[in-house]
Design a protein around this motif. Structure first.
Motif, mmCIF file in Angstrom:
data_model
loop_
_atom_site.group_PDB
_atom_site.id
_atom_site.type_symbol
_atom_site.label_atom_id
_atom_site.label_comp_id
_atom_site.label_asym_id
_atom_site.label_seq_id
_atom_site.Cartn_x
_atom_site.Cartn_y
_atom_site.Cartn_z
ATOM 1 N N VAL A 64 -39.603 -33.192 107.340
ATOM 2 C CA VAL A 64 -38.490 -33.247 108.296
ATOM 3 C C VAL A 64 -38.051 -31.834 108.671
ATOM 4 C CG1 VAL A 64 -36.061 -33.906 108.549
ATOM 5 C CG2 VAL A 64 -37.702 -35.527 107.598
ATOM 6 N N HIS A 65 -38.002 -30.955 107.699
ATOM 7 C CA HIS A 65 -37.606 -29.569 107.961
ATOM 8 C C HIS A 65 -38.581 -28.881 108.912
ATOM 9 C CE1 HIS A 65 -36.578 -25.373 107.299
ATOM 10 N NE2 HIS A 65 -37.836 -25.152 106.962
ATOM 11 N N VAL A 66 -39.862 -28.972 108.639
ATOM 12 C CA VAL A 66 -40.864 -28.281 109.451
ATOM 13 C C VAL A 66 -40.916 -28.849 110.864
ATOM 14 C CG1 VAL A 66 -43.349 -27.875 109.703
ATOM 15 C CG2 VAL A 66 -42.243 -27.517 107.496
ATOM 16 N N VAL A 67 -40.937 -30.173 110.975
ATOM 17 C CA VAL A 67 -40.985 -30.796 112.302
ATOM 18 C C VAL A 67 -39.706 -30.494 113.080
ATOM 19 C CG1 VAL A 67 -41.027 -33.023 113.505
ATOM 20 C CG2 VAL A 67 -42.619 -32.583 111.635
ATOM 21 N N LEU A 119 -37.589 -27.915 112.684
ATOM 22 C CA LEU A 119 -37.485 -26.499 113.027
ATOM 23 C C LEU A 119 -38.417 -26.138 114.174
ATOM 24 C CD1 LEU A 119 -36.382 -23.653 112.353
ATOM 25 C CD2 LEU A 119 -38.360 -23.392 110.860
ATOM 26 N N PHE A 120 -39.699 -26.433 114.020
ATOM 27 C CA PHE A 120 -40.655 -26.041 115.053
ATOM 28 C C PHE A 120 -40.478 -26.861 116.327
ATOM 29 C CE2 PHE A 120 -43.049 -24.551 111.239
ATOM 30 C CZ PHE A 120 -42.922 -23.210 111.527
ATOM 31 N N GLY A 121 -40.226 -28.150 116.183
ATOM 32 C CA GLY A 121 -39.979 -28.977 117.369
ATOM 33 C C GLY A 121 -38.722 -28.550 118.101
ATOM 34 N N GLY A 122 -37.672 -28.252 117.364
ATOM 35 C CA GLY A 122 -36.426 -27.820 117.986
ATOM 36 C C GLY A 122 -36.559 -26.488 118.696
ATOM 37 N N LEU A 123 -37.274 -25.557 118.086
ATOM 38 C CA LEU A 123 -37.473 -24.264 118.737
ATOM 39 C C LEU A 123 -38.346 -24.384 119.984
ATOM 40 C CD1 LEU A 123 -37.837 -21.800 115.735
ATOM 41 C CD2 LEU A 123 -36.015 -21.868 117.435
ATOM 42 N N LEU A 124 -39.352 -25.253 119.935
ATOM 43 C CA LEU A 124 -40.170 -25.473 121.135
ATOM 44 C C LEU A 124 -39.358 -26.112 122.250
ATOM 45 C CD1 LEU A 124 -43.657 -26.567 119.761
ATOM 46 C CD2 LEU A 124 -43.095 -24.508 121.054
ATOM 47 N N LEU A 125 -38.519 -27.091 121.906
ATOM 48 C CA LEU A 125 -37.652 -27.699 122.919
ATOM 49 C C LEU A 125 -36.659 -26.687 123.482
ATOM 50 C CD1 LEU A 125 -36.903 -31.223 121.435
ATOM 51 C CD2 LEU A 125 -38.224 -30.683 123.479
ATOM 52 N N ALA A 126 -36.124 -25.836 122.628
ATOM 53 C CA ALA A 126 -35.209 -24.795 123.108
ATOM 54 C C ALA A 126 -35.926 -23.844 124.056
ATOM 55 C CB ALA A 126 -34.620 -24.034 121.925
ATOM 56 N N ALA A 127 -37.165 -23.485 123.719
ATOM 57 C CA ALA A 127 -37.937 -22.587 124.589
ATOM 58 C C ALA A 127 -38.188 -23.225 125.944
ATOM 59 C CB ALA A 127 -39.255 -22.212 123.917
ATOM 60 N N VAL A 128 -38.547 -24.500 125.951
ATOM 61 C CA VAL A 128 -38.778 -25.198 127.221
ATOM 62 C C VAL A 128 -37.487 -25.263 128.033
ATOM 63 C CG1 VAL A 128 -39.345 -27.444 128.228
ATOM 64 C CG2 VAL A 128 -40.747 -26.514 126.391
ATOM 65 N N GLY A 129 -36.383 -25.565 127.373
ATOM 66 C CA GLY A 129 -35.102 -25.629 128.074
ATOM 67 C C GLY A 129 -34.678 -24.288 128.633
ATOM 68 N N LEU A 130 -34.875 -23.222 127.868
ATOM 69 C CA LEU A 130 -34.535 -21.889 128.359
ATOM 70 C C LEU A 130 -35.394 -21.501 129.550
ATOM 71 C CD1 LEU A 130 -34.141 -20.006 124.962
ATOM 72 C CD2 LEU A 130 -32.316 -20.528 126.580
ATOM 73 N N LEU A 131 -36.654 -21.878 129.521
ATOM 74 C CA LEU A 131 -37.553 -21.550 130.623
ATOM 75 C C LEU A 131 -37.220 -22.358 131.875
ATOM 76 C CD1 LEU A 131 -40.011 -19.798 131.310
ATOM 77 C CD2 LEU A 131 -41.440 -21.718 130.661
ATOM 78 N N ARG A 132 -36.971 -23.646 131.691
ATOM 79 C CA ARG A 132 -36.699 -24.506 132.850
ATOM 80 C C ARG A 132 -35.390 -24.188 133.543
ATOM 81 N NH1 ARG A 132 -38.677 -30.443 133.028
ATOM 82 N NH2 ARG A 132 -37.129 -30.230 134.645
ATOM 83 N N THR A 133 -34.385 -23.773 132.781
ATOM 84 C CA THR A 133 -33.082 -23.467 133.380
ATOM 85 C C THR A 133 -32.968 -22.021 133.834
ATOM 86 O OG1 THR A 133 -32.150 -22.940 131.224
ATOM 87 C CG2 THR A 133 -31.880 -25.206 132.011
ATOM 88 N N HIS A 134 -34.005 -21.233 133.571
ATOM 89 C CA HIS A 134 -34.003 -19.808 133.919
ATOM 90 C C HIS A 134 -32.808 -19.099 133.282
ATOM 91 C CE1 HIS A 134 -37.212 -20.583 136.763
ATOM 92 N NE2 HIS A 134 -36.494 -21.555 137.281
ATOM 93 N N ALA A 135 -32.436 -19.537 132.082
ATOM 94 C CA ALA A 135 -31.302 -18.945 131.386
ATOM 95 C C ALA A 135 -31.638 -17.577 130.815
ATOM 96 C CB ALA A 135 -30.830 -19.876 130.270
ATOM 97 N N VAL A 136 -32.904 -17.346 130.519
ATOM 98 C CA VAL A 136 -33.337 -16.055 129.984
ATOM 99 C C VAL A 136 -34.591 -15.609 130.720
ATOM 100 C CG1 VAL A 136 -32.354 -16.460 127.698
ATOM 101 C CG2 VAL A 136 -34.695 -17.120 128.145
ATOM 102 N N ALA A 137 -34.956 -14.379 130.492
ATOM 103 C CA ALA A 137 -36.169 -13.842 131.125
ATOM 104 C C ALA A 137 -37.404 -14.535 130.543
ATOM 105 C CB ALA A 137 -36.253 -12.343 130.877
ATOM 106 N N PRO A 138 -38.430 -14.725 131.361
ATOM 107 C CA PRO A 138 -39.639 -15.388 130.870
ATOM 108 C C PRO A 138 -40.295 -14.688 129.681
ATOM 109 C CG PRO A 138 -39.690 -15.240 133.261
ATOM 110 C CD PRO A 138 -38.511 -14.448 132.794
ATOM 111 N N TRP A 139 -40.210 -13.360 129.596
ATOM 112 C CA TRP A 139 -40.820 -12.657 128.471
ATOM 113 C C TRP A 139 -40.160 -13.032 127.155
ATOM 114 C CZ3 TRP A 139 -37.745 -9.736 125.451
ATOM 115 C CH2 TRP A 139 -36.578 -9.224 125.996
ATOM 116 N N ALA A 140 -38.862 -13.364 127.192
ATOM 117 C CA ALA A 140 -38.169 -13.765 125.963
ATOM 118 C C ALA A 140 -38.695 -15.111 125.472
ATOM 119 C CB ALA A 140 -36.666 -13.833 126.202
ATOM 120 N N VAL A 141 -38.962 -16.016 126.405
ATOM 121 C CA VAL A 141 -39.500 -17.326 126.031
ATOM 122 C C VAL A 141 -40.928 -17.165 125.508
ATOM 123 C CG1 VAL A 141 -40.106 -19.609 126.892
ATOM 124 C CG2 VAL A 141 -38.014 -18.520 127.675
ATOM 125 N N ILE A 142 -41.704 -16.295 126.146
ATOM 126 C CA ILE A 142 -43.074 -16.052 125.679
ATOM 127 C C ILE A 142 -43.057 -15.468 124.271
ATOM 128 C CG2 ILE A 142 -45.127 -14.637 126.083
ATOM 129 C CD1 ILE A 142 -44.538 -15.008 129.119
#
Length: 112
Positions: free
Chosen positions: A29-32, A34-57
């Motif tokens: 549960v911890h691994v899924v 943590l990694f799933g949540g961070l991936l979802l956060a990255a997708v959300g940050l990229l889609r909303t253009h909240a941060v620069a693309p290099w930060a998401v990369i």
């Protein structure tokens, strides 16, 4: 600090806990989460253009690097990339004014 419990008893407790199914479930549960949540956060940050693309990369590459870490150098680089990606995202989002947050929320609610 010293412990009053003998070392052999400490080792036996650790060995018993490591082999239990309950701990395995918690680790999964911890691994899924943590990694799933961070991936979802990255997708959300990229889609909303909240941060620069290099930060998401940097965030995604650091996350993938930490999952596939095979040596100390890879772990160090992955940790640095995670720090750079999450740090820049946090700094950018904390720097936003309350009016920008409300405009974003009201704008998306009006579009729905």
């Amino acid at each position: 600090m010293t412990s009053a419990v003998p070392l052999d008893q400490q080792v036996s407790v650790v060995a018993a806990v490591e082999g239990s199914a309950g701990i395995l479930i918690l680790e999964i549960v911890h691994v899924v989460g943590l990694f799933g949540g961070l991936l979802l956060a990255a997708v959300g940050l990229l889609r909303t253009h909240a941060v620069a693309p290099w930060a998401v990369i940097a965030l995604v590459v650091g996350l993938l690097g930490s999952m596939a870490a095979t040596g100390d150098a890879v772990i160090a680089v992955a940790g640095a990339l995670l720090t750079i990606g999450l740090g820049s995202a946090g700094a950018r989002l904390l720097g936003r004014s309350g009016q920008r947050w409300q405009a974003r929320v009201l704008g998306s609610a009006a579009a729905v």
